[in-house]
Scaffold this motif. Structure first.
Motif, mmCIF file in Angstrom:
data_model
loop_
_atom_site.group_PDB
_atom_site.id
_atom_site.type_symbol
_atom_site.label_atom_id
_atom_site.label_comp_id
_atom_site.label_asym_id
_atom_site.label_seq_id
_atom_site.Cartn_x
_atom_site.Cartn_y
_atom_site.Cartn_z
ATOM 1 N N GLU A 1 2.000 6.692 -40.174
ATOM 2 C CA GLU A 1 2.847 7.661 -39.782
ATOM 3 C C GLU A 1 2.487 8.311 -38.401
ATOM 4 O O GLU A 1 3.373 8.938 -37.814
ATOM 5 C CB GLU A 1 2.668 8.781 -40.775
ATOM 6 C CG GLU A 1 1.402 9.656 -40.802
ATOM 7 C CD GLU A 1 0.163 8.839 -41.808
ATOM 8 O OE1 GLU A 1 -0.765 9.548 -42.274
ATOM 9 O OE2 GLU A 1 0.536 7.792 -42.280
ATOM 10 N N ASP A 2 1.474 7.637 -37.655
ATOM 11 C CA ASP A 2 1.233 8.170 -36.336
ATOM 12 C C ASP A 2 2.129 7.535 -35.471
ATOM 13 O O ASP A 2 2.469 8.266 -34.416
ATOM 14 C CB ASP A 2 -0.102 7.870 -36.016
ATOM 15 C CG ASP A 2 -1.374 8.721 -36.781
ATOM 16 O OD1 ASP A 2 -0.909 9.813 -37.310
ATOM 17 O OD2 ASP A 2 -2.377 8.106 -36.872
ATOM 18 N N GLU A 3 2.909 6.531 -35.651
ATOM 19 C CA GLU A 3 3.753 5.787 -34.890
ATOM 20 C C GLU A 3 4.950 6.628 -34.351
ATOM 21 O O GLU A 3 5.451 6.554 -33.470
ATOM 22 C CB GLU A 3 4.056 4.538 -35.503
ATOM 23 C CG GLU A 3 2.970 3.432 -35.667
ATOM 24 C CD GLU A 3 2.007 2.785 -34.579
ATOM 25 O OE1 GLU A 3 2.854 2.987 -33.316
ATOM 26 O OE2 GLU A 3 1.238 2.308 -34.595
ATOM 27 N N SER A 4 5.255 7.335 -35.485
ATOM 28 C CA SER A 4 6.563 8.321 -35.167
ATOM 29 C C SER A 4 6.483 10.040 -35.209
ATOM 30 O O SER A 4 7.096 10.567 -35.231
ATOM 31 C CB SER A 4 7.463 8.120 -36.366
ATOM 32 O OG SER A 4 7.008 8.402 -37.624
ATOM 33 N N ASP A 5 5.083 10.075 -34.866
ATOM 34 C CA ASP A 5 4.490 11.516 -35.009
ATOM 35 C C ASP A 5 4.330 12.040 -33.452
ATOM 36 O O ASP A 5 3.717 11.315 -32.796
ATOM 37 C CB ASP A 5 3.312 11.801 -35.680
ATOM 38 C CG ASP A 5 2.945 13.124 -35.724
ATOM 39 O OD1 ASP A 5 3.801 13.935 -35.152
ATOM 40 O OD2 ASP A 5 1.575 13.412 -36.232
ATOM 41 N N PRO A 6 5.387 12.807 -32.852
ATOM 42 C CA PRO A 6 5.507 12.769 -31.530
ATOM 43 C C PRO A 6 4.541 13.957 -31.056
ATOM 44 O O PRO A 6 4.090 14.956 -31.643
ATOM 45 C CB PRO A 6 6.685 13.466 -31.158
ATOM 46 C CG PRO A 6 7.251 13.927 -32.432
ATOM 47 C CD PRO A 6 6.534 13.289 -33.360
ATOM 48 N N VAL A 7 3.684 13.510 -29.880
ATOM 49 C CA VAL A 7 2.948 14.931 -29.406
ATOM 50 C C VAL A 7 3.438 15.264 -27.710
ATOM 51 O O VAL A 7 3.386 14.284 -27.013
ATOM 52 C CB VAL A 7 1.315 14.410 -29.221
ATOM 53 C CG1 VAL A 7 0.524 15.279 -28.355
ATOM 54 C CG2 VAL A 7 0.981 13.962 -30.512
ATOM 55 N N PHE A 8 4.060 16.292 -27.813
ATOM 56 C CA PHE A 8 4.891 16.509 -26.698
ATOM 57 C C PHE A 8 3.823 16.833 -25.557
ATOM 58 O O PHE A 8 3.158 17.975 -25.621
ATOM 59 C CB PHE A 8 5.800 17.822 -26.991
ATOM 60 C CG PHE A 8 6.878 17.580 -27.968
ATOM 61 C CD1 PHE A 8 8.123 16.951 -27.456
ATOM 62 C CD2 PHE A 8 6.718 17.570 -29.343
ATOM 63 C CE1 PHE A 8 9.081 16.358 -28.666
ATOM 64 C CE2 PHE A 8 7.779 17.315 -30.175
ATOM 65 C CZ PHE A 8 8.907 16.696 -29.859
ATOM 66 N N ALA A 9 4.465 16.527 -24.061
ATOM 67 C CA ALA A 9 3.517 16.956 -23.108
ATOM 68 C C ALA A 9 3.662 18.416 -22.868
ATOM 69 O O ALA A 9 2.756 18.966 -22.239
ATOM 70 C CB ALA A 9 4.178 16.123 -21.635
ATOM 71 N N ALA A 10 4.673 19.081 -23.048
ATOM 72 C CA ALA A 10 4.875 20.593 -22.947
ATOM 73 C C ALA A 10 5.404 20.930 -24.504
ATOM 74 O O ALA A 10 6.214 20.423 -24.880
ATOM 75 C CB ALA A 10 6.150 20.839 -21.912
ATOM 76 N N TYR A 11 4.464 21.948 -24.926
ATOM 77 C CA TYR A 11 4.944 22.503 -26.286
ATOM 78 C C TYR A 11 6.113 23.288 -26.355
ATOM 79 O O TYR A 11 6.997 23.164 -27.280
ATOM 80 C CB TYR A 11 3.832 23.669 -26.624
ATOM 81 C CG TYR A 11 2.529 23.142 -27.013
ATOM 82 C CD1 TYR A 11 2.230 21.647 -27.057
ATOM 83 C CD2 TYR A 11 1.265 23.941 -27.156
ATOM 84 C CE1 TYR A 11 0.787 21.382 -27.407
ATOM 85 C CE2 TYR A 11 0.207 23.483 -27.696
ATOM 86 C CZ TYR A 11 -0.002 22.389 -27.832
ATOM 87 O OH TYR A 11 -1.217 21.698 -28.125
ATOM 88 N N LYS A 12 6.541 23.840 -25.340
ATOM 89 C CA LYS A 12 7.892 24.721 -25.172
ATOM 90 C C LYS A 12 8.753 24.366 -23.862
ATOM 91 O O LYS A 12 8.131 24.223 -22.970
ATOM 92 C CB LYS A 12 7.584 26.174 -25.288
ATOM 93 C CG LYS A 12 6.704 26.647 -26.513
ATOM 94 C CD LYS A 12 6.381 28.108 -26.469
ATOM 95 C CE LYS A 12 5.890 28.718 -25.124
ATOM 96 N NZ LYS A 12 4.594 28.359 -25.046
ATOM 97 N N PRO A 13 9.965 24.616 -23.999
ATOM 98 C CA PRO A 13 10.713 24.432 -22.911
ATOM 99 C C PRO A 13 10.290 25.249 -21.544
ATOM 100 O O PRO A 13 10.323 24.840 -20.567
ATOM 101 C CB PRO A 13 12.197 24.625 -23.299
ATOM 102 C CG PRO A 13 12.255 24.285 -24.811
ATOM 103 C CD PRO A 13 10.653 24.762 -25.113
ATOM 104 N N GLU A 14 9.865 26.506 -22.131
ATOM 105 C CA GLU A 14 9.435 27.355 -20.916
ATOM 106 C C GLU A 14 8.249 27.064 -20.167
ATOM 107 O O GLU A 14 7.816 27.623 -19.032
ATOM 108 C CB GLU A 14 9.213 28.805 -21.451
ATOM 109 C CG GLU A 14 10.471 29.202 -22.299
ATOM 110 C CD GLU A 14 10.260 28.753 -23.944
ATOM 111 O OE1 GLU A 14 9.612 29.306 -24.665
ATOM 112 O OE2 GLU A 14 11.026 27.825 -24.042
ATOM 113 N N ASP A 15 7.275 26.112 -20.993
ATOM 114 C CA ASP A 15 6.373 25.502 -20.133
ATOM 115 C C ASP A 15 6.638 24.640 -19.127
ATOM 116 O O ASP A 15 5.728 23.996 -18.356
ATOM 117 C CB ASP A 15 5.371 25.023 -21.245
ATOM 118 C CG ASP A 15 4.774 25.546 -22.068
ATOM 119 O OD1 ASP A 15 4.673 26.853 -21.923
ATOM 120 O OD2 ASP A 15 4.529 25.343 -23.537
#
Length: 344
Positions: free
Chosen positions: A300-314
């Motif tokens: 399931e890790d293959e499709s689990d995204p980790v975003f560079a910025a948590y929020k657009p305001e970041d």
């Protein structure tokens, strides 16, 4: 220059003063301007401060900064008196964010620098560069304000390489980056206005940063999404992606050609932030393979995204740079000192 006292050196030769500053360890490796008592007094008079006025304290180091020390280091950096309010504003922002982070700026091993973004009328008053080569040497205000902060960190807070500066590889960013937003040629509202300040306010935004990464995109597809995809790719490919899971922020300095192109298709800052935040990610599996996240890779890790910025305001968007090319800059706002804006 220790926190408790001021050193007075007498010499018959100006070169002797410069060499004495080297001997005392008061430089950043380059020659400094001798901080004569008269010149330091001129700086203090310009801002209406007394020499012993306390500007702030770093509790974890039991060291404080007074006005005389700030003025002396600004003189040594080559500043003019009219640059001094920006130096003071930068230090005030650092103290207000978290004074102990002033120690952390150099004690961390990943070699952070300080970003100093100036907005408002003071940019024109001091001749701050907002356009061509704005991150390069060559402009007195940009270079000396940035240098003054580094000299304060060295001479007042003992952030010397191998002592309290524990950067592993070092970085050009340790010279610090001082620049202004190109408000006059921006299709969007100024950065400080988006933070609730008046257009007539002069402000400085301060943040701890990693090295800038240039983004080049000449043949953007569609309605400008290609440019933003390039920015998202630069963020997602950052070599310090180990910090994605801790929460970091970003500065996107949008170059002139990119800002014109994006605005032509109706992109405003908010929609740009939303788009890039959504596209700038790596899978949890990728980060595990890199060693950025511990544990075995699960299907399931293959499709689990980790975003560079948590929020657009970041993602902080600033319009700046020359009109000679198709470039933007992306800079990670390392989480030690998140962007803090104060009025000058």
């Amino acid at each position: 220059m220790e926190s408790s006292r001021t050193h007075i050196i007498s010499t018959s030769s100006p070169f002797g003063v410069i060499e004495n500053c080297y001997e005392m360890g008061w430089t950043d490796g380059l020659p400094v301007v001798p901080p004569t008592p008269d010149r330091v007094a001129e700086f203090l008079e310009y801002v209406g401060l007394n020499p012993k006025d306390m500007l702030g304290e770093v509790p974890v180091r039991s060291r404080s900064l007074n006005a005389e020390q700030a003025a002396a280091n600004s003189v040594m950096a080559g500043c003019l008196p009219e640059h001094f309010p920006v130096v003071l504003g930068t230090m005030r922002a650092l103290f207000e964010h978290d004074p102990n982070c002033i120690h952390e700026l150099s004690s961390v091993t990943n070699s952070t620098g300080v970003l100093i973004l100036v907005n408002g009328p003071i940019r024109k008053q001091i001749g701050l560069n907002c356009t061509d080569n704005l991150l390069s040497p060559g402009n007195r205000a940009n270079s000396t304000i940035a240098r003054a902060i580094r000299l304060i960190l060295i001479n007042v807070f003992e952030q010397r390489p191998g002592l309290l500066d524990r950067g592993c590889m070092g970085s050009p960013s340790k010279h610090n980056l001082c620049f202004g937003e190109d408000e006059e040629n921006s299709p969007w509202e100024a950065f400080h206005v988006s933070k609730g300040f008046s257009p007539d306010d002069s402000t400085v935004t301060v943040a701890s940063i990693q090295d800038p990464a240039m983004v080049s995109n000449r043949y953007s597809s569609g309605n400008g999404e290609g440019i933003m995809d390039s920015v998202a790719d630069a963020m997602a490919s950052h070599g310090l992606s180990t910090y994605f899971t801790r929460g970091v922020q970003w500065f996107w300095i949008v170059g002139h050609w990119h800002s014109e192109y994006l605005s032509r298709f109706g992109w405003d800052k908010e929609s740009m932030q939303r788009y890039v935040q959504k596209e700038a990610w790596r899978s949890k599996a990728q980060l595990k393979r890199l060693g950025s996240i511990r544990g075995d890779v699960m299907p399931e890790d293959e499709s689990d995204p980790v975003f560079a910025a948590y929020k657009p305001e970041d993602i902080h968007i600033i319009k700046a740079g020359g009109n000679s090319g198709i470039y933007s800059e992306v800079i990670m706002n390392y989480y030690g000192v998140f962007a803090t804006t104060v009025k000058i």
